[in-house]
Design a protein around this motif. Structure first.
Motif, PDB file in Angstrom:
ATOM      1  N   UNK A 136      -0.972  -1.096  -4.470  1.00  0.00           N
ATOM      2  CA  UNK A 136      -0.005  -1.294  -5.693  1.00  0.00           C
ATOM      3  C   UNK A 136       1.095  -2.353  -5.519  1.00  0.00           C
ATOM      4  N   UNK A 137       1.723  -2.856  -6.589  1.00  0.00           N
ATOM      5  CA  UNK A 137       2.896  -3.577  -6.600  1.00  0.00           C
ATOM      6  C   UNK A 137       4.039  -2.817  -6.258  1.00  0.00           C
ATOM      7  N   UNK A 138       5.162  -3.348  -5.284  1.00  0.00           N
ATOM      8  CA  UNK A 138       6.110  -2.742  -4.816  1.00  0.00           C
ATOM      9  C   UNK A 138       7.258  -3.365  -5.092  1.00  0.00           C
ATOM     10  N   UNK A 139       8.206  -2.757  -5.761  1.00  0.00           N
ATOM     11  CA  UNK A 139       9.307  -3.642  -6.109  1.00  0.00           C
ATOM     12  C   UNK A 139      10.721  -2.819  -5.846  1.00  0.00           C
ATOM     13  N   UNK A 140      11.742  -3.341  -5.448  1.00  0.00           N
ATOM     14  CA  UNK A 140      13.107  -3.083  -4.920  1.00  0.00           C
ATOM     15  C   UNK A 140      14.193  -3.956  -4.796  1.00  0.00           C
ATOM     16  N   UNK A 141      15.375  -3.539  -4.819  1.00  0.00           N
ATOM     17  CA  UNK A 141      16.520  -4.100  -4.342  1.00  0.00           C
ATOM     18  C   UNK A 141      17.083  -3.836  -3.303  1.00  0.00           C
ATOM     19  N   UNK A 142      17.206  -4.710  -2.434  1.00  0.00           N
ATOM     20  CA  UNK A 142      17.773  -4.181  -1.085  1.00  0.00           C
ATOM     21  C   UNK A 142      19.075  -4.848  -0.639  1.00  0.00           C
ATOM     22  N   UNK A 143      19.641  -4.344   0.177  1.00  0.00           N
ATOM     23  CA  UNK A 143      21.111  -4.948   0.559  1.00  0.00           C
ATOM     24  C   UNK A 143      21.298  -4.660   2.166  1.00  0.00           C
ATOM     25  N   UNK A 158       0.957  -1.151  -0.126  1.00  0.00           N
ATOM     26  CA  UNK A 158       0.125   0.060   0.092  1.00  0.00           C
ATOM     27  C   UNK A 158       0.961   1.228  -0.017  1.00  0.00           C
ATOM     28  N   UNK A 159       0.555   2.041  -1.011  1.00  0.00           N
ATOM     29  CA  UNK A 159       1.390   3.347  -1.117  1.00  0.00           C
ATOM     30  C   UNK A 159       0.556   4.450  -1.150  1.00  0.00           C
ATOM     31  N   UNK A 160       0.675   5.270  -0.286  1.00  0.00           N
ATOM     32  CA  UNK A 160      -0.188   6.527  -0.181  1.00  0.00           C
ATOM     33  C   UNK A 160      -1.793   6.008  -0.314  1.00  0.00           C
ATOM     34  N   UNK A 161      -2.183   4.926   0.824  1.00  0.00           N
ATOM     35  CA  UNK A 161      -3.505   4.503   0.675  1.00  0.00           C
ATOM     36  C   UNK A 161      -3.931   3.616  -0.305  1.00  0.00           C
ATOM     37  N   UNK A 162      -3.157   3.530  -1.553  1.00  0.00           N
ATOM     38  CA  UNK A 162      -3.637   2.686  -2.579  1.00  0.00           C
ATOM     39  C   UNK A 162      -2.861   1.295  -2.756  1.00  0.00           C
ATOM     40  N   UNK A 193       0.190   6.486   7.427  1.00  0.00           N
ATOM     41  CA  UNK A 193       1.232   5.589   7.033  1.00  0.00           C
ATOM     42  C   UNK A 193       1.411   5.949   5.274  1.00  0.00           C
ATOM     43  N   UNK A 194       2.793   6.294   5.086  1.00  0.00           N
ATOM     44  CA  UNK A 194       2.959   6.577   3.704  1.00  0.00           C
ATOM     45  C   UNK A 194       3.031   5.219   2.786  1.00  0.00           C
ATOM     46  N   UNK A 195       3.440   4.129   3.194  1.00  0.00           N
ATOM     47  CA  UNK A 195       3.710   2.832   2.604  1.00  0.00           C
ATOM     48  C   UNK A 195       3.854   1.780   3.488  1.00  0.00           C
ATOM     49  N   UNK A 196       3.158   0.500   3.255  1.00  0.00           N
ATOM     50  CA  UNK A 196       3.363  -0.648   4.007  1.00  0.00           C
ATOM     51  C   UNK A 196       3.248  -1.779   3.321  1.00  0.00           C
ATOM     52  N   UNK A 197       3.617  -2.883   3.895  1.00  0.00           N
ATOM     53  CA  UNK A 197       3.629  -4.081   3.254  1.00  0.00           C
ATOM     54  C   UNK A 197       4.009  -5.387   4.149  1.00  0.00           C
ATOM     55  N   UNK A 198       3.947  -6.435   3.588  1.00  0.00           N
ATOM     56  CA  UNK A 198       4.475  -7.821   4.055  1.00  0.00           C
ATOM     57  C   UNK A 198       5.431  -8.377   3.278  1.00  0.00           C
ATOM     58  N   UNK A 199       6.448  -9.042   4.034  1.00  0.00           N
ATOM     59  CA  UNK A 199       7.481  -9.949   3.275  1.00  0.00           C
ATOM     60  C   UNK A 199       7.336 -11.054   4.151  1.00  0.00           C
ATOM     61  N   UNK A 200       8.014 -12.078   3.542  1.00  0.00           N
ATOM     62  CA  UNK A 200       7.748 -13.407   4.268  1.00  0.00           C
ATOM     63  C   UNK A 200       8.191 -13.262   5.794  1.00  0.00           C
ATOM     64  N   UNK A 201       8.976 -12.770   6.076  1.00  0.00           N
ATOM     65  CA  UNK A 201       9.778 -12.320   7.236  1.00  0.00           C
ATOM     66  C   UNK A 201       9.432 -11.126   8.063  1.00  0.00           C
TER      67      UNK A 201
END
Length: 153
Positions: free
Chosen positions: A56-63, A50-54, A119-127
């Motif tokens: 959506x698909x969130x993609x990113x590369x993290x380290x 959820x980004x700005x209340x909508x 909340x600006x952006x939220x989500x859930x990963x496996x962990x």
């Protein structure tokens, strides 16, 4: 002058996150300055963030790497709209947020909502469940709430 409120837990910053154009290049640059690493890499592709209340698909590369007691997170935005890409367009690379581990993200979100903080952006990963709070206008920085999910026994 003491400003601590009764019943409030002290702030403990667990993570500092930097939004970058290229994670691999940033790691090379960091390595020329400091002995940091090893890095753990994750690519996220969350179809129901959820980004700005909508939704959506969130993609990113993290380290991720430890930098003393604090975890350093590097974020390279993927395609699509999210607060990481917004930050890069508005400010360029730089410190994006401070992460705080919480034991109950829902109760923490309720406390922020009571104070009028969204909340600006939220989500859930496996962990992990995460929520970025709209605190930049109040304290000059975004704070992310992070709740690690328990592994099934």
């Amino acid at each position: 002058m003491e400003h601590r409120q009764q019943g409030m837990r002290p702030l403990k910053i667990d993570q500092v996150a930097i939004v970058v154009n290229n994670v691999d290049e940033t790691i090379k640059q960091l390595s020329t300055l400091w002995n940091i690493g090893p890095f753990r890499f994750h690519e996220i592709d969350l179809p129901d963030a959820v980004v700005h209340g909508k939704q959506t698909r969130l993609r990113a590369k993290l380290a991720f790497a430890q930098a003393g007691p604090v975890e350093l997170e590097l974020i390279e935005p993927g395609e699509g709209e999210n607060i990481y890409a917004e930050f890069l367009r508005a400010k360029g690379e730089g410190i994006h947020h401070f992460g705080i581990h919480v034991s109950d993200i829902e109760s923490e979100l309720a406390k922020f909502k009571e104070k009028g903080i969204e909340v600006l952006q939220s989500g859930n990963t496996t962990g992990t469940s995460f929520a970025y709070m709209d605190t930049e206008g109040i304290v000059g920085a975004i704070f992310e709430l992070l709740q690690r999910k328990r592994s099934p026994a």
